[in-house]
Design a protein around this motif. Structure first.
Motif, short mmCIF file in Angstrom:
data_model
loop_
_atom_site.label_atom_id
_atom_site.label_comp_id
_atom_site.label_asym_id
_atom_site.label_seq_id
_atom_site.Cartn_x
_atom_site.Cartn_y
_atom_site.Cartn_z
N PHE A 1 -20.87 21.88 18.78
CA PHE A 1 -20.47 20.72 19.57
C PHE A 1 -21.52 19.60 19.49
CE2 PHE A 1 -18.53 24.47 21.37
CZ PHE A 1 -17.20 24.10 21.31
N ARG A 2 -22.55 19.82 18.73
CA ARG A 2 -23.61 18.84 18.53
C ARG A 2 -23.24 17.97 17.32
NH1 ARG A 2 -28.74 18.45 20.29
NH2 ARG A 2 -28.93 20.50 21.25
N ARG A 3 -23.79 16.79 17.26
CA ARG A 3 -23.55 15.93 16.09
C ARG A 3 -23.98 16.68 14.83
NH1 ARG A 3 -27.03 11.76 18.14
NH2 ARG A 3 -27.97 12.01 16.10
N PRO A 4 -23.20 16.61 13.76
CA PRO A 4 -23.51 17.38 12.54
C PRO A 4 -24.91 17.11 11.99
CG PRO A 4 -21.32 16.44 12.38
CD PRO A 4 -21.92 15.88 13.62
N ASP A 5 -25.38 15.90 12.07
CA ASP A 5 -26.70 15.59 11.52
C ASP A 5 -27.85 16.15 12.38
OD1 ASP A 5 -25.87 13.71 13.48
OD2 ASP A 5 -27.43 12.31 12.83
N ALA A 6 -27.57 16.58 13.61
CA ALA A 6 -28.62 17.09 14.49
C ALA A 6 -28.55 18.61 14.67
CB ALA A 6 -28.50 16.42 15.86
N ARG A 7 -27.57 19.25 14.07
CA ARG A 7 -27.40 20.69 14.28
C ARG A 7 -28.58 21.52 13.77
NH1 ARG A 7 -21.73 23.46 13.13
NH2 ARG A 7 -22.91 25.19 13.93
N ALA A 8 -28.98 21.29 12.52
CA ALA A 8 -30.03 22.10 11.93
C ALA A 8 -31.37 21.90 12.64
CB ALA A 8 -30.17 21.78 10.44
N VAL A 9 -31.65 20.68 13.01
CA VAL A 9 -32.92 20.36 13.66
C VAL A 9 -33.03 21.03 15.02
CG1 VAL A 9 -34.29 18.45 14.60
CG2 VAL A 9 -33.07 18.15 12.45
#
Length: 184
Positions: free
Chosen positions: A136-144
């Motif tokens: 449910f997090r923005r895709p660009d912030a998931r890994a971080v």
């Protein structure tokens, strides 16, 4: 301070809130302490009156710990509370441990055949959605933020394996793009 005054205070409280026996007892004790402090009286003298008022409420069916526990457990689980977290919150409300365990057992028995862990998985997903973790997090912030999301689920009382599966779930599981984040 009379039995009638305490009964009115109890009824006023129970009209507004669902409560366990201990919650009602704590509320009435606070009311008695506040009133006796203002009058310079001793609050301990009214303890038997508080206990009798609570007992009358239980006998009348106005307070039922089992009913309160089942309803509160369902609400907590829908909001994303883990079994451990829900048990702790119910214990803080003064619900006896055996009543909590009976409600948890009823929840497991109500689950579809062979799927008692579904309630915990649904709660983890609801918690992740509410807190915007993992899928449910923005895709660009998931890994971080993966470790941070795992830690949030662990602090909420979910087992590591379930937290990992929830955070690593593919896609945006049920995320609606409207109102999902930020201003448009």
């Amino acid at each position: 301070m009379t039995a009638a005054w305490l009964e009115r205070a109890a009824l006023h409280y129970l009209e507004r809130y669902s409560a366990s026996t201990e919650m009602l007892r704590r509320t009435l004790r606070r009311r008695v302490e506040k009133r006796t402090r203002a009058r310079g009286e001793e609050a301990g003298a009214f303890a038997p009156l508080v206990e009798e008022t609570v007992a009358r409420a239980v006998r009348a069916g106005l307070v039922d710990d089992a009913r309160f526990t089942a309803a509160r457990l369902a609400t907590l689980r829908r909001r994303g509370a883990s079994a451990r977290g829900a048990a702790a919150k119910l214990a803080a409300k003064g619900v006896p441990r055996d009543t909590i365990e009976a409600a948890m057992e009823a929840e497991r028995e109500a689950a579809p055949e062979g799927e008692p862990a579904l309630a915990e998985e649904a709660a983890a997903l609801a918690y992740a959605k509410r807190r915007r973790l993992g899928p449910f997090r923005r895709p660009d912030a998931r890994a971080v933020n993966r470790d941070r999301d795992l830690a949030a689920l662990a602090r909420a009382g979910f087992p590591y394996d379930l937290a990992r599966r929830t955070v690593d779930a593919e896609g945006e599981a049920g995320r609606d793009d409207e109102g999902a984040g930020g201003f448009s």
